[in-house]
Design a protein around this motif. Sequence first.
Motif, PDB file in Angstrom:
ATOM      1  N   ASP A  79     -26.040  12.807  12.590  1.00  0.00           N
ATOM      2  CA  ASP A  79     -25.225  12.670  11.376  1.00  0.00           C
ATOM      3  C   ASP A  79     -23.984  11.802  11.594  1.00  0.00           C
ATOM      4  N   ALA A  80     -23.497  11.761  12.834  1.00  0.00           N
ATOM      5  CA  ALA A  80     -22.227  11.072  13.088  1.00  0.00           C
ATOM      6  C   ALA A  80     -22.414   9.586  13.414  1.00  0.00           C
ATOM      7  N   ASP A  81     -23.411   9.263  14.224  1.00  0.00           N
ATOM      8  CA  ASP A  81     -23.573   7.878  14.683  1.00  0.00           C
ATOM      9  C   ASP A  81     -25.056   7.618  14.909  1.00  0.00           C
ATOM     10  N   ILE A  82     -25.743   7.196  13.866  1.00  0.00           N
ATOM     11  CA  ILE A  82     -27.192   7.058  13.923  1.00  0.00           C
ATOM     12  C   ILE A  82     -27.622   5.996  14.924  1.00  0.00           C
ATOM     13  N   ALA A  83     -26.832   4.916  15.064  1.00  0.00           N
ATOM     14  CA  ALA A  83     -27.186   3.845  16.005  1.00  0.00           C
ATOM     15  C   ALA A  83     -27.157   4.362  17.440  1.00  0.00           C
ATOM     16  N   ARG A  84     -26.103   5.101  17.768  1.00  0.00           N
ATOM     17  CA  ARG A  84     -26.015   5.652  19.117  1.00  0.00           C
ATOM     18  C   ARG A  84     -27.089   6.716  19.338  1.00  0.00           C
ATOM     19  N   ALA A  85     -27.418   7.469  18.281  1.00  0.00           N
ATOM     20  CA  ALA A  85     -28.474   8.471  18.387  1.00  0.00           C
ATOM     21  C   ALA A  85     -29.802   7.805  18.740  1.00  0.00           C
ATOM     22  N   LYS A  86     -30.078   6.632  18.132  1.00  0.00           N
ATOM     23  CA  LYS A  86     -31.315   5.913  18.445  1.00  0.00           C
ATOM     24  C   LYS A  86     -31.336   5.479  19.910  1.00  0.00           C
ATOM     25  N   ASP A  87     -30.179   5.002  20.405  1.00  0.00           N
ATOM     26  CA  ASP A  87     -30.107   4.594  21.807  1.00  0.00           C
ATOM     27  C   ASP A  87     -30.358   5.789  22.733  1.00  0.00           C
TER      28      ASP A  87
ATOM     29  N   PHE B 253     -30.394  18.552  27.594  1.00  0.00           N
ATOM     30  CA  PHE B 253     -29.001  18.177  27.338  1.00  0.00           C
ATOM     31  C   PHE B 253     -28.920  16.929  26.457  1.00  0.00           C
ATOM     32  N   ARG B 254     -29.771  15.912  26.769  1.00  0.00           N
ATOM     33  CA  ARG B 254     -29.744  14.677  25.972  1.00  0.00           C
ATOM     34  C   ARG B 254     -30.225  14.935  24.545  1.00  0.00           C
ATOM     35  N   ALA B 255     -31.169  15.863  24.395  1.00  0.00           N
ATOM     36  CA  ALA B 255     -31.641  16.205  23.052  1.00  0.00           C
ATOM     37  C   ALA B 255     -30.525  16.844  22.224  1.00  0.00           C
ATOM     38  N   GLU B 256     -29.720  17.684  22.868  1.00  0.00           N
ATOM     39  CA  GLU B 256     -28.589  18.297  22.172  1.00  0.00           C
ATOM     40  C   GLU B 256     -27.579  17.232  21.735  1.00  0.00           C
ATOM     41  N   VAL B 257     -27.387  16.234  22.620  1.00  0.00           N
ATOM     42  CA  VAL B 257     -26.480  15.133  22.262  1.00  0.00           C
ATOM     43  C   VAL B 257     -27.018  14.384  21.041  1.00  0.00           C
ATOM     44  N   CYS B 258     -28.328  14.140  21.027  1.00  0.00           N
ATOM     45  CA  CYS B 258     -28.939  13.438  19.900  1.00  0.00           C
ATOM     46  C   CYS B 258     -28.764  14.219  18.598  1.00  0.00           C
ATOM     47  N   GLU B 259     -28.921  15.534  18.675  1.00  0.00           N
ATOM     48  CA  GLU B 259     -28.739  16.362  17.480  1.00  0.00           C
ATOM     49  C   GLU B 259     -27.336  16.200  16.898  1.00  0.00           C
TER      50      GLU B 259
END
Length: 380
Positions: free
Chosen positions: A214-222, A204-210
């Motif tokens: 493109d939308a929020d790279i900083a939050r994706a890193k977190d 589930f978290r991996a899907e969120v990262c995907e």
Amino acid sequence: MGEGRAKNLDINVLDKIVKHTIGVVEKSKSQIFDIYEAARGEMENVKRDVERIKKETTDIISRVDALGKRERRSRLRLMEVSRNFHEYNEVDIKAAYEDTSNVQLELAMAKLQEQTLRHQRDDLEIRLKVLKQTVEKAENLVSQVGAVLGYLGNQMGSVVTEIESLKASQIFGANIIRAQEEERRRVAREIHDGPAQAMANIVFRAEVCEKLIDADIARAKDELKDLRGQVRIALQETRKIIFDLRPMTLDDLGLIPTIRKVLDMIKERSGIFPELIVMGEDKRLDSHIEIGLFRIIQEALHNVEKHSKAGTVRVRIEFVRSNVIAIVEDDGQGFDNSENIGGESFGLMGMRERINLLQGEISIQSKNGSGTKITVNVPI
């Protein structure tokens, strides 16, 4: 000669019947467990849907309330403009009418959406209740079928043994079937509640990262940083289960190093201070004695960690010429051992069953508020 062949034939037929019966029950148990897993997975999905629908319902109710207030203000405005038409021009009147119509339409649609969500919520809650009942029934059936397997194995093994004394080893296997089935169930539950749940969360978290890349790279890193932590936890849980199943150190190094590692893990997990005392000559024992002793001590330590609220635990192992004595003693809250007779947990019953298989003795001493002391004496 003919009678001997007939006797052997009867034994072979009986063996075939026993194996077929146990095989059918095993297959049924596997099918029931598949149903249990499917129902449990569906229950988790429905539970998430219920939470989502509840939130959406709460949001739409708030929106309906807000639109209701806005609609009342709009109607009052329209009534005021209509009564004082000589003070307002045609444009004002038309605007007031259109605003009221738009708000009423929006309110009607919101109420319809609220009604739909309420129906969905009620239907999902009913479905969730049914799934919970299915999961409970399937879980009970798995346990009952496991007990039936143990009973069948024991009874059929006894029948075959009475017919042919050369098959006496079947009695030993039949006596431990129940313990094996319960152990398998425990491992399956640990995997399901530990690594399996963690991996589902990782997906589930991996899907969120995907979606965030493109939308929020900083939050994706977190999120990826948190995901790494989840993977590490899942790996730790998996290694713990593997260790509980069969510690490699037990085969490679023996009983004492394995107990020492278990105590280190308990200290790391729970903060309980452990102490290991070895008396006599530390020597390798027969494999079945080492694994039996280890499982008994492991179960005793598990009870200390889970139930005792102890600050310290001491394990003393003494090797003498023809026996090995193991003592597990803690300073926890203890329990009333006199009230526990006849109602022991599966853990204590499993310890007694293992000690019987080793032809040894076990003593359990405990009082409320005075800790617990378990003494095991096994011939070697």
